[in-house]
Design a protein around this motif. Sequence first.
Motif, PDB file in Angstrom:
ATOM      1  N   THR A 176       0.818  -1.219   0.000  1.00 39.34           N
ATOM      2  CA  THR A 176       0.000   0.000   0.000  1.00 39.34           C
ATOM      3  C   THR A 176       0.849   1.266   0.000  1.00 39.34           C
ATOM      4  O   THR A 176       0.430   2.275  -0.565  1.00 39.34           O
TER       5      THR A 176
ATOM      6  N   GLU B  24       0.031   4.874  -1.616  1.00 41.35           N
ATOM      7  CA  GLU B  24      -0.186   6.059  -0.772  1.00 41.35           C
ATOM      8  C   GLU B  24       0.697   7.205  -1.268  1.00 41.35           C
ATOM      9  O   GLU B  24       0.274   8.355  -1.343  1.00 41.35           O
TER      10      GLU B  24
ATOM     11  N   SER C 130      -9.403   1.948  -2.156  1.00 42.91           N
ATOM     12  CA  SER C 130      -9.630   2.275  -0.736  1.00 42.91           C
ATOM     13  C   SER C 130      -8.635   3.284  -0.193  1.00 42.91           C
ATOM     14  O   SER C 130      -8.853   3.872   0.855  1.00 42.91           O
ATOM     15  N   MET C 131      -7.525   3.431  -0.879  1.00 41.91           N
ATOM     16  CA  MET C 131      -6.529   4.384  -0.389  1.00 41.91           C
ATOM     17  C   MET C 131      -6.920   5.825  -0.690  1.00 41.91           C
ATOM     18  O   MET C 131      -6.209   6.744  -0.324  1.00 41.91           O
TER      19      MET C 131
ATOM     20  N   MET D  98      -3.412  -5.814   5.220  1.00 40.89           N
ATOM     21  CA  MET D  98      -4.466  -4.808   5.318  1.00 40.89           C
ATOM     22  C   MET D  98      -5.771  -5.415   5.848  1.00 40.89           C
ATOM     23  O   MET D  98      -6.668  -4.691   6.257  1.00 40.89           O
TER      24      MET D  98
ATOM     25  N   PHE E  73      -8.053   1.979   6.599  1.00 40.62           N
ATOM     26  CA  PHE E  73      -8.126   1.286   5.311  1.00 40.62           C
ATOM     27  C   PHE E  73      -9.370   0.394   5.253  1.00 40.62           C
ATOM     28  O   PHE E  73     -10.117   0.408   4.276  1.00 40.62           O
TER      29      PHE E  73
ATOM     30  N   ARG F  96     -12.349   0.408   2.662  1.00 45.32           N
ATOM     31  CA  ARG F  96     -12.500  -0.767   1.801  1.00 45.32           C
ATOM     32  C   ARG F  96     -13.944  -1.291   1.814  1.00 45.32           C
ATOM     33  O   ARG F  96     -14.466  -1.728   0.789  1.00 45.32           O
TER      34      ARG F  96
END
Length: 495
Positions: free
Chosen positions: A124, A128, A175-176, A326, A410, A414
Amino acid sequence: MTEPEPPAVAALSLAETSTAPATKAIEQEINPWDVQAATDDQGNVLEFDYEAISKKWATKLIDAELLARFERVTGHKPHRWLRRGLFFSHRDLELILDTYEKQGDFLMYTGRGPSSDAMHIGHTIPFEFTKWLQEVFDVPLVIMLTDDEKFLFKEKLSQPEVYQFARDNAKDIISMGFDVKKTFMYIDSEFLSSGFNRHFSLNATEFEKLVTNNQVRGAFGFHGSTNIGSNAFAAKQCVAAFASSYPFIFGYDTKTYHRSAKLAAMPCLIPCAIDQDPYFRLVRENCNRMDQPSPKPALIHSKFLTALQGAGGKMSASNPNSAIFMSDSEKTVKNKINKHAFSGGQETLELHKELGGNPDIDVAYQYLTYFEDDDEKLVKFAEEYRKGEMLTGDMKKECIGMMSKYVKKFQEARAKVSDETLEEFLLPRKLEWKGNPKVERKVEVKEEGKEGGEEGTTMGEDGQPLTKNQMKKLAKAAEVERKKKEKEAAKAAQA
Ligand code: TRP
């Protein structure tokens, strides 16, 4: 970003390996499919030597001067991952800053090979960072999910499997917090067989003609028994850096045979882990040989994140205890860090208080450096740890708090990513961005000359612009087609 196999001996601690018979020291190996830290003649795993790889591949290290210029040009304080050297190396980042100063915008491009559905923090972080860069520059971004690559390179994975991983990973990436207006995401097996890929395909075929077997063998270590798909795949990952592969993003005609020279000339910035550099050397070496030449894409390279077991180890999707995933629950995060995070502290409390710990090899502290933005707080932790005032348990507690917060945020995001959200990101469409607010945009975002129609439209086969509805229909047709293929593939897998 890539998910290389775990180093075979990474999890062994010094104590466990020091009794091993002397073996030959092995140099570190870094390539897109295999990342192994060096081992010494006792078989101990060493830290990755990033300066060495930068030197070997002739990349430039990111220095204070470049970061100062970054801040001057963008008006943003460099991200902590830049300040702390997690993104440590680059190619032509100065040229991107020049572009941003003079003409305002460029294309950003990154990707992920979907080799598993379990994404961990090591996966991730690059996204990011990409998101942060995109916000700083306010430019369009493409995210390539290479299910074809993983199918070709991983003996054990089937097509339906990698495709499903790609869809799951895409949701994780969404989701980020990427902005759907500025971001086009695609799964190779979908996009490259859709009605929108003509220019991408033309670019790929042209590029394939420019690169010989000997060149890819040199760059990737391929040999005579490497499958032909692997040989050709590099061309796809390369031409994905050309803005001319995505005319619809800029409102240019998708259906016409002719690619846009103006789009081809648009600069590109690729954030990636250092192991992906061989791909992009190939594109940098050949992009000016295209009929419509593209400038060399700029790169910004990251290090690998430290595995829970410590330096030299790599987080691996196939080893649940090597990383924080995650999908881990709060309890799992806590247990993993308490049980598995390599400690730089002393054996006993007394010794720790007397001698102090070493934050440089302490994984809990390393993870804090990834997530704690406050530089002063980190310096304070490190000092107190060295003095033995801060204990291993204290450091781990801080780390657990930070990591739990990251994972929780997260997971909440998500849970909100539906199939519809995913389809929005996957739909080929015109993107919206502003670039540098201080300069007038030089790259036109509209139809080209005669071939084009109104701004923001896509042309149909008959030369008429497609309406939004028609675009949707086309996408829907592609979706139906895709589902059909998926079913067929699943059937074939069963047979
Ligand atoms: N080959 C990469 C991987 O295995 C996926 C990828 C495609 C990528 N395009 C990219 C990664 C651009 C970084 C930047 O993960």
